[in-house]
Design a protein around this motif. Structure first.
Motif, PDB file in Angstrom:
ATOM      1  N   TYR A  19       1.013  -1.190  -0.045  1.00  0.00           N
ATOM      2  CA  TYR A  19       0.139   0.087  -0.013  1.00  0.00           C
ATOM      3  C   TYR A  19       0.881   1.235   0.167  1.00  0.00           C
ATOM      4  O   TYR A  19       2.102   1.271   0.326  1.00  0.00           O
ATOM      5  CB  TYR A  19      -1.019   0.066   1.165  1.00  0.00           C
ATOM      6  CG  TYR A  19      -0.599  -0.267   2.604  1.00  0.00           C
ATOM      7  CD1 TYR A  19      -0.452   1.095   3.331  1.00  0.00           C
ATOM      8  CD2 TYR A  19       0.025  -1.132   3.021  1.00  0.00           C
ATOM      9  CE1 TYR A  19       0.214   1.250   4.589  1.00  0.00           C
ATOM     10  CE2 TYR A  19       0.597  -1.364   4.348  1.00  0.00           C
ATOM     11  CZ  TYR A  19       0.848  -0.065   5.155  1.00  0.00           C
ATOM     12  OH  TYR A  19       1.216   0.051   6.379  1.00  0.00           O
ATOM     13  N   ASP A  48      -3.388   3.942  -2.173  1.00  0.00           N
ATOM     14  CA  ASP A  48      -3.405   2.955  -3.176  1.00  0.00           C
ATOM     15  C   ASP A  48      -3.324   1.479  -2.207  1.00  0.00           C
ATOM     16  O   ASP A  48      -2.282   1.627  -1.172  1.00  0.00           O
ATOM     17  CB  ASP A  48      -2.486   2.954  -4.365  1.00  0.00           C
ATOM     18  CG  ASP A  48      -2.462   1.637  -4.989  1.00  0.00           C
ATOM     19  OD1 ASP A  48      -3.566   0.903  -5.421  1.00  0.00           O
ATOM     20  OD2 ASP A  48      -1.517   1.537  -5.536  1.00  0.00           O
ATOM     21  N   ASP A  66      -2.749  -2.846  -2.932  1.00  0.00           N
ATOM     22  CA  ASP A  66      -2.668  -4.109  -3.828  1.00  0.00           C
ATOM     23  C   ASP A  66      -2.927  -5.186  -2.599  1.00  0.00           C
ATOM     24  O   ASP A  66      -2.042  -5.491  -1.931  1.00  0.00           O
ATOM     25  CB  ASP A  66      -1.660  -4.157  -4.527  1.00  0.00           C
ATOM     26  CG  ASP A  66      -1.392  -5.364  -5.268  1.00  0.00           C
ATOM     27  OD1 ASP A  66      -2.402  -6.246  -5.451  1.00  0.00           O
ATOM     28  OD2 ASP A  66      -0.436  -5.325  -6.176  1.00  0.00           O
ATOM     29  N   TRP A  67      -4.132  -5.964  -2.714  1.00  0.00           N
ATOM     30  CA  TRP A  67      -4.262  -7.226  -2.046  1.00  0.00           C
ATOM     31  C   TRP A  67      -3.617  -8.490  -2.318  1.00  0.00           C
ATOM     32  O   TRP A  67      -3.773  -9.217  -1.864  1.00  0.00           O
ATOM     33  CB  TRP A  67      -5.827  -6.978  -1.567  1.00  0.00           C
ATOM     34  CG  TRP A  67      -6.157  -6.342  -0.725  1.00  0.00           C
ATOM     35  CD1 TRP A  67      -6.088  -6.483   0.606  1.00  0.00           C
ATOM     36  CD2 TRP A  67      -6.940  -4.877  -0.893  1.00  0.00           C
ATOM     37  NE1 TRP A  67      -6.668  -5.338   1.270  1.00  0.00           N
ATOM     38  CE2 TRP A  67      -7.209  -4.512   0.389  1.00  0.00           C
ATOM     39  CE3 TRP A  67      -7.248  -4.336  -2.088  1.00  0.00           C
ATOM     40  CZ2 TRP A  67      -7.645  -3.287   0.226  1.00  0.00           C
ATOM     41  CZ3 TRP A  67      -7.889  -3.213  -1.907  1.00  0.00           C
ATOM     42  CH2 TRP A  67      -8.011  -2.501  -0.832  1.00  0.00           C
TER      43      TRP A  67
END
Length: 161
Positions: free
Chosen positions: A50, A156, A158-159
């Motif tokens: 993130y 932002d 991103d998993w």
């Protein structure tokens, strides 16, 4: 001489029954602790990446932060299962008296990129330490062993799925 009646269960009075129950409870607790020793429950995890933006920061803090990264994330004096990987800077703009936007040479915006391993749950509430990581969260505290910034915004996540 008057004799008081005592509540009895068989050959035991009520005090004896309570004492035996307490002894059994302590023995059961000790047995459970001994049998569960070494047994762990595995919680499925996932890695997230993130980005946190911190605006209007003194320009010299960018270089100081950059020199001290990567650095483990921290909260409440303890290391978390994540780290600040890098930091980037962009100009901080101010509206001038002429109605135009101008760069402020003394201030910048910082963008911290972080990675963390978090529990994977059915209902996704991503937390790093006790802080939720969600796009748009505006009161994120960016803290490691060497840097700390208040009022960051998560821009932002991103998993990794």
């Amino acid at each position: 001489m008057e004799q008081k009646k005592v509540f009895r269960i068989g050959k035991f009075n009520i005090i004896d029954v309570i004492a035996v129950a307490l002894i059994l409870a302590v023995a059961l607790y000790a047995a459970v602790r001994v049998l569960n020793r070494g047994g762990t429950i595995e919680v499925p995890t996932m890695e997230i990446t993130y980005v946190v933006r911190v605006q209007n920061v003194a320009a010299e803090l960018y270089e100081n932060s950059k020199e001290n990264l990567p650095s483990p994330l921290m909260a409440s004096g303890a290391r978390l299962n994540g780290r600040i990987e890098s930091v980037e800077a962009t100009p901080w703009l101010e509206l001038g008296p002429d109605g135009e936007w101008h760069e402020d040479p003394d201030h910048v915006n910082l963008y911290f990129t972080c990675t963390a391993t978090v529990p994977k749950e059915e209902v996704m509430t991503t937390k790093v330490g006790e802080q939720e990581v969600r796009i748009g969260k505006t009161d994120y505290i960016m803290k490691s062993e060497t840097v700390e910034f208040q009022n960051g915004t998560v821009i932002d996540v991103d998993w990794g799925e």
